[in-house]
Design an enzyme around this catalytic site. Structure first.
Site, PDB file in Angstrom:
ATOM      1  N   ARG A   6       0.838  -1.203   0.000  1.00 38.38           N
ATOM      2  CA  ARG A   6       0.000   0.000   0.000  1.00 38.38           C
ATOM      3  C   ARG A   6       0.869   1.249   0.000  1.00 38.38           C
ATOM      4  O   ARG A   6       1.947   1.274   0.578  1.00 38.38           O
ATOM      5  CB  ARG A   6      -0.879   0.016   1.263  1.00 38.38           C
ATOM      6  CG  ARG A   6      -2.024  -0.965   1.279  1.00 38.38           C
ATOM      7  CD  ARG A   6      -3.046  -0.639   0.205  1.00 38.38           C
ATOM      8  NE  ARG A   6      -3.254   0.793   0.044  1.00 38.38           N
ATOM      9  CZ  ARG A   6      -4.131   1.512   0.716  1.00 38.38           C
ATOM     10  NH1 ARG A   6      -4.908   0.949   1.590  1.00 38.38           N
ATOM     11  NH2 ARG A   6      -4.248   2.806   0.508  1.00 38.38           N
ATOM     12  N   ARG A  62       4.453   5.304 -16.592  1.00 38.89           N
ATOM     13  CA  ARG A  62       5.031   5.047 -17.924  1.00 38.89           C
ATOM     14  C   ARG A  62       6.386   5.740 -18.027  1.00 38.89           C
ATOM     15  O   ARG A  62       7.328   5.215 -18.595  1.00 38.89           O
ATOM     16  CB  ARG A  62       4.078   5.567 -19.019  1.00 38.89           C
ATOM     17  CG  ARG A  62       2.696   4.937 -18.972  1.00 38.89           C
ATOM     18  CD  ARG A  62       2.733   3.446 -19.283  1.00 38.89           C
ATOM     19  NE  ARG A  62       1.410   2.831 -19.199  1.00 38.89           N
ATOM     20  CZ  ARG A  62       1.205   1.598 -18.793  1.00 38.89           C
ATOM     21  NH1 ARG A  62       2.210   0.830 -18.408  1.00 38.89           N
ATOM     22  NH2 ARG A  62      -0.001   1.097 -18.753  1.00 38.89           N
ATOM     23  N   CYS A  73      -6.926   3.677 -12.577  1.00 36.15           N
ATOM     24  CA  CYS A  73      -7.152   4.804 -11.660  1.00 36.15           C
ATOM     25  C   CYS A  73      -8.649   4.930 -11.374  1.00 36.15           C
ATOM     26  O   CYS A  73      -9.467   4.745 -12.276  1.00 36.15           O
ATOM     27  CB  CYS A  73      -6.701   6.115 -12.294  1.00 36.15           C
ATOM     28  SG  CYS A  73      -4.991   6.089 -12.809  1.00 36.15           S
ATOM     29  N   GLU A  76     -12.130   8.151  -5.522  1.00 41.94           N
ATOM     30  CA  GLU A  76     -12.584   7.569  -4.248  1.00 41.94           C
ATOM     31  C   GLU A  76     -13.972   8.057  -3.862  1.00 41.94           C
ATOM     32  O   GLU A  76     -14.368   9.141  -4.260  1.00 41.94           O
ATOM     33  CB  GLU A  76     -11.649   8.034  -3.130  1.00 41.94           C
ATOM     34  CG  GLU A  76     -10.504   7.128  -2.900  1.00 41.94           C
ATOM     35  CD  GLU A  76      -9.649   7.618  -1.737  1.00 41.94           C
ATOM     36  OE1 GLU A  76     -10.190   8.166  -0.759  1.00 41.94           O
ATOM     37  OE2 GLU A  76      -8.434   7.444  -1.840  1.00 41.94           O
ATOM     38  N   ARG A  88      -3.899   7.347  -3.389  1.00 42.59           N
ATOM     39  CA  ARG A  88      -3.516   6.075  -2.767  1.00 42.59           C
ATOM     40  C   ARG A  88      -3.171   5.076  -3.865  1.00 42.59           C
ATOM     41  O   ARG A  88      -3.643   5.217  -5.005  1.00 42.59           O
ATOM     42  CB  ARG A  88      -4.668   5.504  -1.948  1.00 42.59           C
ATOM     43  CG  ARG A  88      -5.004   6.343  -0.724  1.00 42.59           C
ATOM     44  CD  ARG A  88      -6.312   5.877  -0.127  1.00 42.59           C
ATOM     45  NE  ARG A  88      -7.083   7.007   0.330  1.00 42.59           N
ATOM     46  CZ  ARG A  88      -7.320   7.298   1.603  1.00 42.59           C
ATOM     47  NH1 ARG A  88      -6.880   6.523   2.551  1.00 42.59           N
ATOM     48  NH2 ARG A  88      -8.011   8.352   1.935  1.00 42.59           N
ATOM     49  N   TYR A 106       3.738   5.630   3.333  1.00 45.53           N
ATOM     50  CA  TYR A 106       2.816   6.760   3.510  1.00 45.53           C
ATOM     51  C   TYR A 106       3.647   8.027   3.596  1.00 45.53           C
ATOM     52  O   TYR A 106       4.512   8.139   4.461  1.00 45.53           O
ATOM     53  CB  TYR A 106       1.975   6.561   4.784  1.00 45.53           C
ATOM     54  CG  TYR A 106       0.941   5.468   4.585  1.00 45.53           C
ATOM     55  CD1 TYR A 106      -0.389   5.781   4.348  1.00 45.53           C
ATOM     56  CD2 TYR A 106       1.310   4.131   4.577  1.00 45.53           C
ATOM     57  CE1 TYR A 106      -1.323   4.779   4.114  1.00 45.53           C
ATOM     58  CE2 TYR A 106       0.393   3.125   4.346  1.00 45.53           C
ATOM     59  CZ  TYR A 106      -0.922   3.458   4.120  1.00 45.53           C
ATOM     60  OH  TYR A 106      -1.846   2.481   3.877  1.00 45.53           O
ATOM     61  N   ARG A 114      -1.518   6.456   8.620  1.00 48.93           N
ATOM     62  CA  ARG A 114      -0.917   5.275   9.258  1.00 48.93           C
ATOM     63  C   ARG A 114       0.308   5.676  10.073  1.00 48.93           C
ATOM     64  O   ARG A 114       1.438   5.277   9.758  1.00 48.93           O
ATOM     65  CB  ARG A 114      -0.517   4.252   8.180  1.00 48.93           C
ATOM     66  CG  ARG A 114      -1.651   3.604   7.443  1.00 48.93           C
ATOM     67  CD  ARG A 114      -2.563   2.781   8.348  1.00 48.93           C
ATOM     68  NE  ARG A 114      -1.857   1.751   9.095  1.00 48.93           N
ATOM     69  CZ  ARG A 114      -1.660   0.507   8.660  1.00 48.93           C
ATOM     70  NH1 ARG A 114      -2.123   0.130   7.493  1.00 48.93           N
ATOM     71  NH2 ARG A 114      -1.020  -0.374   9.402  1.00 48.93           N
TER      72      ARG A 114
END
Ligand code: DC
Length: 339
Positions: A6, A62, A73, A76, A88, A106, A114
């Protein structure tokens, strides 16, 4: 084995440049911290908060040469009170690491998501810079002042260079150097802010200070397997001790979580003058122009090699020492460390 890693990062502005720069930064950190190559990336799913719509973050990949992976993509869902201006990523990678060993990344404002994953910064002081920028002189003084050990990583590359010269190994030939790597036994001893280096228990501290060994060091330092071996040793020393470590990739690669990162620079003429002064003190004949040419050539090689080239870490304090005395540089660095 496949693992999911993540990542999250906040972006400063809803612009193409900013979105791509931050996506590249986040994925670059995921690659670096998990010792991956671009080919290990199988797929990346990006999400962006609703306030980001100027570009797809995936486009940045790329540019990084990630051309084979499947990318996607998505926008959210909006959750009241959640972090805004955030990208994210969920990255599926091919790795030997177990789930526990992988490192999620993060960055910037996303650290708040986090905080448990953010590592304490080590006590280490990382000093990078080109040849002759005064790194070793000030690093020794600072180590003494702080009661840390001084680690000169250039000496390790020089030790590999010296081994090749002494054993007639063509140090410009990657395969030939790789073939003898497991025979090279380097060890270090530290006392009173200085370092001694041994090759098979022979003290080579003074033998590695020749232009020929410097050239060999710069060449072998571009070989991946040499860097892998020495960086592992350097990471272990930095982990087990309080260090002031100098080199070319300390802040960017060896100790990316160093408490303080310094990048020392100086113009070529000044660096050549310093080298000539050192040689004069040792009673060794020199030619200023050829020393300046050697320094420039080594800069070029160290800055342009493919693996861990000499670059300024994003969070480094850059100090141009061209017009500064050793004491001034030392005091400036101590102020940064203590400040
Ligand atoms: O700092 P030095 O001149 O002793 O370093 C010798 C060579 O080793 C230099 O040309 C580049 C390489 N080096 C490196 O690639 N990474 C380091 N961390 C230290 C040195």
């Amino acid at each position: 084995m496949y693992c999911c890693i993540r990542g999250a990062i906040t972006v400063e502005e809803n612009t193409k440049e900013c979105i791509w720069h931050n996506a590249e930064l986040m994925i670059g950190e995921i690659i670096k911290r998990n010792s991956l190559s671009v080919d290990d990336i199988i797929s990346v799913v990006f999400t962006a908060t609703r306030d980001i719509d100027a570009a797809y973050p995936a486009v940045a990949l790329r540019k990084m040469g990630i051309t084979e992976a499947s990318l996607m993509c998505m926008q959210e869902m909006y959750v009241k009170g959640s972090l805004q201006m955030c990208i994210r990523a969920m990255v599926t990678v091919n790795t030997d690491k177990t789930k526990k060993e992988t490192e999620h990344v993060y960055l910037k404002g996303a650290v708040a998501l986090r905080p448990d994953l953010v590592k304490e910064k080590t006590e280490a002081v990382a000093i990078d810079g080109p040849a002759g920028s005064g790194k070793s002189t000030v690093a020794k003084l600072i180590a003494k002042e702080l009661g840390y050990i001084y680690v000169d990583t250039g000496a390790m590359y020089r030790a590999v260079g010296l081994y090749c010269i002494d054993n007639n190994i063509n140090y410009a030939d990657n395969k030939a150097v790789e073939a003898v790597l497991d025979k090279i036994d380097i060890s270090l001893a530290h006392a009173d802010g200085s370092q001694k280096i041994f090759l098979d228990s022979q003290d080579i501290t003074d033998l590695i200070r020749t232009p020929e060994v410097a050239d060999a060091a710069s060449k072998v330092a571009a070989i991946g397997s040499v860097r892998q071996m020495l960086v592992a040793l350097q990471k272990k020393i930095a982990h087990d001790n309080k260090v002031v470590m100098d080199g070319r990739d300390i802040g960017t690669n060896v100790i990316p979580d160093a408490r303080v990162k310094i990048y020392l620079d100086a113009n070529v003429e000044e660096r050549a003058r310093r080298r000539c002064n050192e040689l004069e003190q040792k009673g060794i004949a020199y030619d200023f122009n050829s020393i300046a040419a050697d320094i420039s050539a080594r800069d070029e090689y160290d800055k342009n090699r493919e693996i861990n080239p000499l670059t300024v870490a994003e969070d480094a304090n850059v100090i141009d020492t061209s017009d500064m005395s050793v004491d001034q540089v030392k005091d400036t660095i101590l102020k940064i460390i203590r400040g």
